[in-house]
Every structure is written in structure tokens, then in C-alpha cells.
Design a protein around this motif. Structure first.
Motif, PDB file in Angstrom:
ATOM      1  N   GLY A 271       0.819  -1.213   0.000  1.00  0.00           N
ATOM      2  CA  GLY A 271       0.000   0.000   0.000  1.00  0.00           C
ATOM      3  C   GLY A 271       0.851   1.260   0.000  1.00  0.00           C
ATOM      4  N   GLY A 272       1.861   1.265   0.856  1.00  0.00           N
ATOM      5  CA  GLY A 272       2.728   2.443   0.945  1.00  0.00           C
ATOM      6  C   GLY A 272       3.472   2.692  -0.350  1.00  0.00           C
ATOM      7  N   THR A 273       3.971   1.617  -0.948  1.00  0.00           N
ATOM      8  CA  THR A 273       4.702   1.762  -2.203  1.00  0.00           C
ATOM      9  C   THR A 273       3.782   2.279  -3.303  1.00  0.00           C
ATOM     10  N   ALA A 274       2.560   1.769  -3.305  1.00  0.00           N
ATOM     11  CA  ALA A 274       1.606   2.229  -4.313  1.00  0.00           C
ATOM     12  C   ALA A 274       1.289   3.711  -4.116  1.00  0.00           C
ATOM     13  N   PHE A 275       1.198   4.124  -2.861  1.00  0.00           N
ATOM     14  CA  PHE A 275       0.971   5.535  -2.560  1.00  0.00           C
ATOM     15  C   PHE A 275       2.099   6.362  -3.168  1.00  0.00           C
ATOM     16  N   ALA A 276       3.333   5.882  -2.977  1.00  0.00           N
ATOM     17  CA  ALA A 276       4.479   6.604  -3.526  1.00  0.00           C
ATOM     18  C   ALA A 276       4.382   6.693  -5.044  1.00  0.00           C
ATOM     19  N   GLY A 277       3.969   5.589  -5.669  1.00  0.00           N
ATOM     20  CA  GLY A 277       3.848   5.574  -7.121  1.00  0.00           C
ATOM     21  C   GLY A 277       2.782   6.511  -7.614  1.00  0.00           C
ATOM     22  N   ALA A 278       1.631   6.463  -6.950  1.00  0.00           N
ATOM     23  CA  ALA A 278       0.535   7.335  -7.355  1.00  0.00           C
ATOM     24  C   ALA A 278       0.964   8.794  -7.208  1.00  0.00           C
ATOM     25  N   LEU A 279       1.632   9.090  -6.117  1.00  0.00           N
ATOM     26  CA  LEU A 279       2.104  10.450  -5.859  1.00  0.00           C
ATOM     27  C   LEU A 279       3.096  10.894  -6.924  1.00  0.00           C
ATOM     28  N   TYR A 280       4.012   9.995  -7.264  1.00  0.00           N
ATOM     29  CA  TYR A 280       5.050  10.327  -8.237  1.00  0.00           C
ATOM     30  C   TYR A 280       4.441  10.704  -9.574  1.00  0.00           C
ATOM     31  N   PHE A 281       3.486   9.882 -10.028  1.00  0.00           N
ATOM     32  CA  PHE A 281       2.921  10.161 -11.345  1.00  0.00           C
ATOM     33  C   PHE A 281       1.893  11.268 -11.311  1.00  0.00           C
ATOM     34  N   LEU A 282       1.389  11.584 -10.115  1.00  0.00           N
ATOM     35  CA  LEU A 282       0.558  12.769  -9.961  1.00  0.00           C
ATOM     36  C   LEU A 282       1.409  14.001 -10.266  1.00  0.00           C
ATOM     37  N   GLY A 283       2.631  13.973  -9.752  1.00  0.00           N
ATOM     38  CA  GLY A 283       3.532  15.088 -10.008  1.00  0.00           C
ATOM     39  C   GLY A 283       4.087  15.078 -11.420  1.00  0.00           C
ATOM     40  N   ASN A 284       4.230  13.882 -11.991  1.00  0.00           N
ATOM     41  CA  ASN A 284       4.869  13.737 -13.285  1.00  0.00           C
ATOM     42  C   ASN A 284       3.925  13.997 -14.458  1.00  0.00           C
ATOM     43  N   LEU A 285       2.638  13.741 -14.217  1.00  0.00           N
ATOM     44  CA  LEU A 285       1.575  13.940 -15.191  1.00  0.00           C
ATOM     45  C   LEU A 285       1.600  12.953 -16.352  1.00  0.00           C
ATOM     46  N   ARG A 286       2.638  12.160 -16.483  1.00  0.00           N
ATOM     47  CA  ARG A 286       2.710  11.212 -17.573  1.00  0.00           C
ATOM     48  C   ARG A 286       3.225   9.890 -17.056  1.00  0.00           C
ATOM     49  N   ILE A 287       2.636   8.789 -17.539  1.00  0.00           N
ATOM     50  CA  ILE A 287       3.044   7.462 -17.034  1.00  0.00           C
ATOM     51  C   ILE A 287       3.298   6.521 -18.208  1.00  0.00           C
ATOM     52  N   SER A 288       4.248   5.613 -18.048  1.00  0.00           N
ATOM     53  CA  SER A 288       4.469   4.566 -19.051  1.00  0.00           C
ATOM     54  C   SER A 288       4.876   3.297 -18.313  1.00  0.00           C
ATOM     55  N   PRO A 289       4.670   2.137 -18.918  1.00  0.00           N
ATOM     56  CA  PRO A 289       4.986   0.891 -18.187  1.00  0.00           C
ATOM     57  C   PRO A 289       6.464   0.815 -17.798  1.00  0.00           C
ATOM     58  N   ASP A 290       7.342   1.258 -18.692  1.00  0.00           N
ATOM     59  CA  ASP A 290       8.759   1.151 -18.379  1.00  0.00           C
ATOM     60  C   ASP A 290       9.149   2.055 -17.230  1.00  0.00           C
TER      61      ASP A 290
END
Lengths: 288, 235, 358
Positions: free
Chosen positions: C230-249
Motif C-alpha cells: 500500500g505504501g509503495t503504491a501511494f508513492a507511485g501514485a504520488l510520483y505520477f501525480l507530479g509527473n503527469l505522464r506514465i508509461s509501463p517502463d
């Protein structure tokens, strides 16, 4: 029907290569419980070494192969004795960290030296030769050679472990590395010897792999995963198990590729996970 | 005449825990010496130190007059000292025969080979291809002894052969001891069972809390003196 | 003769905090306040940097929880990092949920996914558990890369934030990141001081012994795995919230785990402040040296090998043990407040008849 036979056949031929990747890891994990994250990167490293020997130093292929095996043996012994022996204990974390670091160093050094482009080993056309079978199926000489090499090496490893004094020393060291000293076996040297043999296996794998595919510095991690999956599917502690595991993985991937190029590798991973659920001990686990 | 083995103020232990506080033991050629003492007295620690499994200072252990303390264990067996470890410690991945063959790994010449060991313990010949740990406790002890003998030692050290075994099996195993030492082999027998130890040895040392509390002739020592030395009860 | 051994020892105290920890606590509180005010005085880049740093930090704290306290070394935590990112994206873009709300929701989704995943992963042990988690992460990566609705291999953008003015978006993201970091630290800190936390430490040190003392090792492991997911997913969601763009790699890259490992190498495993120190050092290094590309990575890899060999408990772990420093007071120390009891001479009781196996 023809397609099914073709998938199986190509899968087996591909699987032979995966089994070859996995043999070294099976040996190393069997003797010293070491998980080498850089295993795939060592394969790539040796491919590039062979490339340098043939393509840059322009040595004849036979000479280069011999040199490769000798260097691999020495390198494996050295890496284990001087570096990995310090982290070959119960706790997996230090060995994971060290080999992870090695993985990154190898990938980036290769990239600095050779650029990120894939390279192949020139064989003067041998890699294109194939034999035509009935039903429109073609089988390449190189994959066949790989299959023969893998079968031969598996027999060899099985014989080494089951019938020789060194094999007994390997198995005993893996059982109880403290008491085996009472028989005159140094576990440090035994581990180093095991890694040296594993590196020779890696060298053979690298040679056959580099001849049939162009290899790039970043390819290592994928090979690690295939090797690892083959070992687990086949059952830890058994070389023939690893052989079968490689076969299974190769067939699964080929089946996936048939449906869609993007799903080939994915299907292989999924099959691995399925085996983990249904039969976690693998096809041919060792009892002890 | 130089004794075969001589320890001088041997100290040792496990990390921060010191188990031996200066042990002086002498074993002559062809002698069987017993080491007795209660649980935790330091007997196993002593044997492990001589065998090289535990660190010791070079001058603390003399073998045929030469210092061997600090040598790694895999070199000590080549010198002619073999240990039958406490709890047998057979290799589960190997069969009975393979365990025995591994004992000969260091390649010392001598009269002990596979046939000789099977001659000593005939029951093992029938089970030679069984996984070693599938045997009964007494038979495993026989394999462990045989494995040590295969290195053709001059000094055989046995750590608690009777551990976890029924008395009748223990007697059977100790009955083989005279045949083992017949050729002039020396032995150190570590035992908690005092009576048994005295029966098989010519001399004994009693160890208590890491020190030798009594040494003497096995046949003539008084029971009371031994009991006091064993338990550390002040006179 | 009377035995003195039965009287309880007197004159000692069990203390939790040290001078160093009190200073550190105050310092962190101050830092939190300063950062909270950042949207009013800091530039865009600084705000982006903090959000990124927060993601690294939370990832590292969770990896530390899993490996240092749960005893499970995973090279596949990036699976949950990516799941967090993609779940947040799907919830925001396709389900009309506010992206800021989607972040914690994504963490919850990841925890649900982690339940069946754990059933697979727990079949393996030690080094093979580590590689197995990597395979699982690859399954997610390749699977997502084949789904064109999610942008396939090249990824997609977070369109749900289009309507919000940039300043608002950046401040909200920063505050969410800060709340996550503070909240994460607080939860871990409280947890490790509690009885379940003690059980976890015992389990890490010796699972068998802990089990014999009544610790339910399997449930504890599962709990740690779920929380870390859960915590790691939170970090991921937060990161891409800031990044605005996501890709599988980017989302499922094993490099995330590599960062986690390096951070822990510097900061040490099994302390609370270790990942914080490690994340800060790593982030600074990354900012200034990543331009050197492969040489930077070669250097990093070599340092990793060296530190793993010389300081297996991390640089901070070594410092902390050597100087007795602990910034987050989760341990308990024995402090003598009076001269200790005298040790009486020992009297051995008579040995019982049968020899007990040692």
C-alpha cells in the motif's frame, strides 16, 4: 497440427538455450545457496568478450572459444573466492546487494565500451544453415547444436555430482559446510570451484547465444529471469529438472509468440507463476 | 618421548563467550584418554579447538611437538587428527557409502578403507546405498566413526558417542573400540558417562567450567574424587 | 549458604529517548513546517523536487519495512509502485475521481492486489523470493504494456488535472506529499514502538524463536507485505501525480528497487531514520551527478558493492551502532541509575542422573 508440432519443436530448441542459461545458476544455488543477480549480465559480458576476441582481435573462432572457456573458469574462481565468498552466508541481503551492484557495473561498463547497440558473433554463415523437415518445418543447425550441447552438459553435470569425489564434496559442502572441513574440504575453495564451473557453462551459453542473436549490454536481466524460472519450474537441486524447466519455458514462450509477439515472454512468466501455485517444488525436486 | 598431542593452557570460546580457561592435556602414542565432565563444561569446545573448527593460538596445541593451533580444520585432518563430531553430523544428501568415501577425501594412506570399515560394522554393508540419515541412531554413529577412520588418523577424537542412544547400542559401539585402536591409534574419548569412560581409557581428565579439575589413571582413581571434580563441589 | 541470585536487581531504568533523538525530532518538525509553507515562497522546480523526493522516501521506507523489519528482501516492489500509478490514472481519467483522492484509493487497490500476489510470492524463500517478486513485477509490466487502452508501451497522460490551475495543482501535490511522508513516518514510528512492532523486530531477528514465543509469524509477514504494498503504491501514485505522464517502463522499472537498495545501503536497514538519510543523500547525488550517465551508474554500483562488503548494515547503521545514535527512539535502553548488584559466588546444583543431549 503442423503448427502445434512447429511450436513444440521451436519451443524445445529455444528451451535448450534457456536450460543452458539456467545450468550454471542451478549449480551455484545448489552448492552455496547464492542468488547471483548478475548471472544474466555475466552471460552478456562473455558474449561481448567473445565478440572482442573474434571481431576486434580477429582470432579464429575455435581459438577464441577455447580462450573464452579458460578466461571464464579463472574469472569465476576469482570472483567467488575474492568477492562473493565474503557474502555467501545465510543472510541473502549482502549477496543480493553485491550482485545487484555488479549487475549495474557490468551493464554500464559494456555500454561505455561498446555502445548500447546489439552485437552478434560472426560465424561465417553457420548461423543461417538449417535442415528442412517434412511438413515445411525448418530447424536451424545452431539451435540443434545448442540442444545437443545442453543434453551433453546436463549428463556431464549429473555425472560430476553423482559419481565423482568432487561431486560428493560439492553435495556435502552444501549440506554442512562446517563439518565438511573435517574431511579436508575447504568450503571457500569448493565454492570458488563451483562458480568456476558455472562460468564455463555460462561461456558455452554465451557463445551459442551470441551466434544466433544480436546481444545488447542491457539484455542481462531478462536472461537472469529466464534462468531463474527454468530452475524453479524444473525443481531445485536437479540438473535434469532444470533441463525440463528450460524446455517448458521455451515452449510456453513460443506458444505466446504464436498468438502475438507482445505476449510471448508474458506467457512464459505466467506459466512460471502457474507452476509456483500448482506444484511449487517443481517437476523433479530433489528429496533431501 | 614427545607426546602425540599436547595442549598448553588452551583457551577458547564462541565470540564473547569464553569456554576454556587454560586446559593442559597430554595424549601419548597408542593411548586412549578420556575427557569427562558435565554439560557445558567445555569438552566439545576442547575437541573443536584441536580439530581446528575453533581458533586457537599456535603454541597452545602441539602435535608431535609442532604447533598446530590456528591451522584451518581442513589442514588438520591431513596431519592425522580426525574428529567424530557431536551429534553425528552426517551429510543427508549422501548415502552411507558416499559419506564414508568422503572421509577418505584427504587421501591419507593406511589400513582403513571401505572394506575395513564394513568389516568393523557389518550392518553398514547391507545399507551402503541408503541415505545416511535414514539409518537408526546407532548405525549413524557407526557411519560417523567410519567416516573419521577413513582418513587414517593417528589420533581419533570422539565427541559423546553415547548421545541419544540406547545403552545396549552404546555398549555395542564401544565394544568396537579395541579393534579400532589395535594398530596403535591414539584416541580421546569425550563422555558424560563416567563409568563407560573409565572402562575404555587408560587415563582421564575431568573438565569443569573450562578447567581441568582432576587428572588420573582411569582404573585406580577414587569414585569420590571424580564426583567432586565432576560437579565442582568444594571439599 | 543463602543465594543472592533471587533478589531482583535494583537501580536501573528503561529509557526510550536520547538527547540526539530529541534534537532530531525537533529538527524534523521544523523542517515539516518550513516545507508546508513552500508553495508561498519556493520555485516550481523546488516543489517538483520535493514531490519526487517524497516518492523516493516513501518507497525506501516501505522497502526498509519489508526487508529490515519483515525480513523479506524483494526486488519486485516496483510492481506496486506501478499499480499505484496506473490505478490513480484510471480512477482520475476514467472514473471521474479527483486525482488527489485517487492517490490513497490507489494505495488501497494495491493492497487488495497484494493479497493474491503474496500467495504466489510466499511460495519462495530468501534469494529466490527476491527474484520471484521481480518476475511478478515483469508480468504486470508486460501485461500493462499490451493494453492499448492504457496507452500500451508508450504510456499515457494524466488528463484529469487539465482543468485545475497550475499553482493550485502544485501546492496540493506538495501538501499531499508532505502529509504522506509525515503520516508514513508517524505510523511507522508508532507501530515500531508498540507491541506488534516488537513482535516484528523479534521475528526479523529469529523467526523460529519469535514463533515459539507466540508471535504469529505468517500473519505478521502478510501484514507487513500488505502495508508495504500500500505504501509503495501511494508513492507511485504520488510520483505520477507530479509527473503527469506514465508509461509501463517508467512505472514498473526495476530501477526503483535499485534506488531502494542504494538508499538502504547508505542509510542502513532496520532503523527508521536510515531511509531518510539515505534518500536525502541519494537525491542530492542524483541531482548533480546523473548527467554523467553511465559513469555515474558505474560509480554507484561500485559504491554499492563496497558498502555491502564493508558495512553490511549500511553506513548509517554502522555509525548508529558505533556511536549509539538513534534519532527515532524506537528502542529501549537499559540505564543504570545506581551501582549494579554484586555478583555472588556460584554454587552448582548436583547434576541429575541421565545425561541430557546438548
Amino acid at each position: 497440427m503442423n503448427t502445434l508440432v512447429n511450436i513444440l519443436l521451436q519451443g524445445v530448441l529455444l528451451g535448450a538455450l534457456y536450460a543452458l542459461f539456467a545450468m550454471g545458476q542451478s549449480l551455484v544455488f545448489g552448492v552455496m545457496r547464492l542468488t547471483n543477480i548478475a548471472h544474466g549480465d555475466f552471460i552478456v559480458l562473455l558474449v561481448f568478450l567473445l565478440f572482442a576476441l573474434t571481431g576486434i582481435a580477429h582470432l579464429p573462432l575455435a581459438v577464441a572459444l577455447l580462450l573464452l572457456v579458460v578466461i571464464a573458469f579463472a574469472a569465476g574462481y576469482g570472483v567467488q573466492y575474492f568477492l562473493l565468498n565474503r557474502v555467501s552466508s545465510r543472510d541473502p541481503l549482502p549477496s543480493l546487494m553485491v550482485t545487484f551492484g555488479l549487475s549495474i557495473v557490468i551493464q554500464n561498463v559494456l555500454q561505455e565500451l561498446f555502445s548500447a547497440d546489439p552485437r552478434a558473433i560472426a560465424t561465417g554463415g553457420f548461423e543461417a544453415l538449417s535442415v528442412a523437415l517434412p511438413g515445411g518445418i525448418t530447424v536451424g543447425y545452431l539451435p540443434l547444436l545448442t540442444l545437443l550441447a545442453t543434453i551433453g552438459l546436463t549428463f556431464g553435470l549429473q555425472w560430476l555430482f553423482g559419481r565423482t569425489a568432487l561431486g560428493r564434496a560439492f553435495r556435502a559442502t552444501s549440506d554442512d559446510r562446517e563439518i565438511v572441513q573435517l574431511m579436508g574440504v575447504s568450503h571457500r575453495r569448493t565454492y570458488a570451484l563451483a562458480m568456476a564451473i558455472a562460468f564455463v557453462l555460462i561461456a558455452v551459453a554465451a557463445a551459442l547465444y551470441g551466434m544466433r542473436t544480436a546481444v545488447a549490454p542491457a539484455d542481462g536481466p531478462a536472461l537472469l529471469l529466464y534462468a531463474f524460472e527454468a530452475v524453479i519450474i524444473g525443481g531445485m537441486g536437479s540438473f535434469w529438472g532444470t533441463f525440463l524447466g528450460g524446455m517448458a519455458l521455451g515452449v510456453a514462450q513460443q506458444a505466446g509468440f504464436y498468438f502475438d509477439p507482445g505476449w510471448g515472454i508474458w506467457l512464459g512468466h505466467v506459466m512460471f507463476l502457474a507452476v509456483l501455485v500448482v506444484r511449487p517444488q517443481g517437476f523433479l525436486p530433489k528429496t533431501a | 618421548m614427545t607426546p602425540l598431542l599436547q595442549t598448553k593452557q588452551l583457551t577458547g570460546g564462541y565470540g564473547d563467550f569464553q569456554a576454556l580457561f587454560g586446559i593442559d592435556v597430554t595424549v601419548g602414542a597408542g593411548e586412549v584418554v578420556a575427557l569427562i565432565g558435565a554439560n557445558g563444561a567445555g569438552k566439545s569446545t576442547f575437541l573443536k579447538s584441536v580439530a581446528g573448527l575453533l581458533r586457537a593460538a599456535p603454541s597452545q596445541i602441539l602435535y608431535k611437538g609442532a604447533p598446530i593451533g590456528g591451522l584451518p580444520a581442513e589442514r588438520i585432518v591431513g596431519q592425522g587428527i580426525a574428529l567424530v563430531p557431536e551429534g553425528r553430523r552426517l551429510f543427508p544428501s549422501l548415502s552411507v557409502e558416499e559419506n564414508l568415501r568422503l572421509g577418505a577425501y584427504c587421501g591419507r594412506p593406511g589400513r582403513w578403507d571401505l572394506d575395513a570399515v564394513f568389516g568393523l560394522f557389518p550392518v553398514l554393508r547391507e545399507r551402503r546405498h541408503h541415505p545416511a540419515t535414514a539409518l537408526s541412531g546407532g548405525q549413524q554413529q557407526m557411519v560417523a566413526i567410519g567416516r573419521a577412520l577413513m582418513s587414517n588418523p593417528e589420533l581419533l577424537m570422539c565427541d559423546e558417542l553415547s548421545l541419544g542412544l540406547a545403552p545396549v547400542i552404546v555398549r555395542e559401539i564401544y565394544a568396537a573400540l579395541p579393534a579400532i585402536v589395535a594398530g596403535g591409534m591414539s584416541a580421546i574419548i569425550v563422555e558424560q558417562d563416567v563409568r563407560l569412560a573409565r572402562q575404555v581409557s587408560s587415563r582421564f581428565y575431568c573438565v569443569q567450567e573450562g578447567r581441568v579439575s582432576l587428572a588420573g589413571e582411569s582404573a585406580s582413581a577414587s569414585d569420590e574424587a571424580i564426583a567432586q571434580a565432576y560437579f565442582g563441589v568444594a571439599a | 549458604m543463602e543465594s543472592k541470585m533471587n533478589r531482583p536487581a535494583q537501580g536501573f531504568d528503561v529509557r526510550r529517548s536520547t538527547r540526539a533523538s530529541q534534537v532530531a525530532m525537533f529538527g524534523l518538525l521544523l523542517a515539516a513546517v518550513v516545507i508546508a509553507s513552500a508553495p508561498y515562497w519556493a520555485g516550481r522546480d523546488a516543489l517538483r523536487d520535493f514531490t519526487q523526493l517524497a516518492s523516493y522516501l516513501i518507497f525506501a521506507m516501505m522497502w526498509n519495512l519489508l526487508a529490515g523489519y519483515g525480513g523479506m528482501v524483494s526486488i519486485g516492489q516496483q510492481a506496486f509502485f506501478g499499480i499505484g500509478g496506473y490505478a490513480m490514472l484510471v480512477l482520475s481519467n476514467y472514473c471521474g475521481v479527483s486525482p488527489f483522492l485517487a492517490v490513497p484509493l490507489a494505495a488501497g487497490i494495491a493492497m487488495l492486489v497484494a493479497v493474491p500476489v503474496s500467495r504466489l510470492a510466499f511460495r519462495l524463500d530468501g534469494g529466490y523470493f527476491a527474484v520471484g517478486t521481480w518476475v511478478i513485477a515483469e508480468v504486470f509490466r508486460l501485461g500493462v504494456a499490451n493494453v492499448s487502452a492504457l496507452g500500451g508501451g508508450s504510456g499515457t497522460s494524466l488528463t484529469a488535472l487539465r482543468g485545475i490551475p497550475r499553482a493550485t495543482r502544485e501546492s496540493m501535490t506538495l501538501w499531499l506529499a508532505l502529509a504522506a511522508v509525515v503520516g508514513g513516518m508517524a505510523v511507522l514510528y508508532w507501530f515500531l514502538r508498540s507491541r506488534p512492532g516488537l513482535a516484528l523486530t523479534a521475528m526479523r531477528d529469529n523467526a523460529q524463536a519469535a514463533g515459539s514465543q507466540g508471535v504469529d509469524v505468517r500473519r505478521a509477514r502478510l501484514a507487513v507485505y500488505l502495508v508495504a504494498a500500500g505504501g509503495t503504491a501511494f508513492a507511485g501514485a504520488l510520483y505520477f501525480l507530479g509527473n503527469l505522464r506514465i508509461s509501463p517502463d517508467a512505472a514498473f522499472s526495476v530501477n526503483w528497487t535499485a534506488f531502494g537498495i542504494f538508499i538502504v545501503l547508505i542509510g542502513g536497514l532496520g532503523t527508521l531514520e536510515g531511509p531518510i538519510i539515505g534518500a536525502l543523500v541519494f537525491f542530492v547525488l542524483n541531482k548533480f551527478l546523473s548527467d554523467y550517465g553511465t559513469w555515474y551508474l558505474i560509480g554507484l554500483g561500485t559504491v554499492a558493492i563496497g558498502v555491502a562488503l564493508i558495512f553490511p548494515e549500511g553506513i548509517w547503521g554502522y555509525v548508529s551502532r558505533r556511536f549509539g545514535l538513534q534519532l527515532f527512539p524506537v528502542g529501549r535502553r537499559l540505564v543504570w541509575t545506581a551501582p549494579g548488584p554484586a555478583v555472588p559466588p556460584r554454587h552448582l546444583p548436583p547434576a541429575r542422573e541421565a545425561a541430557t543431549p546438548q
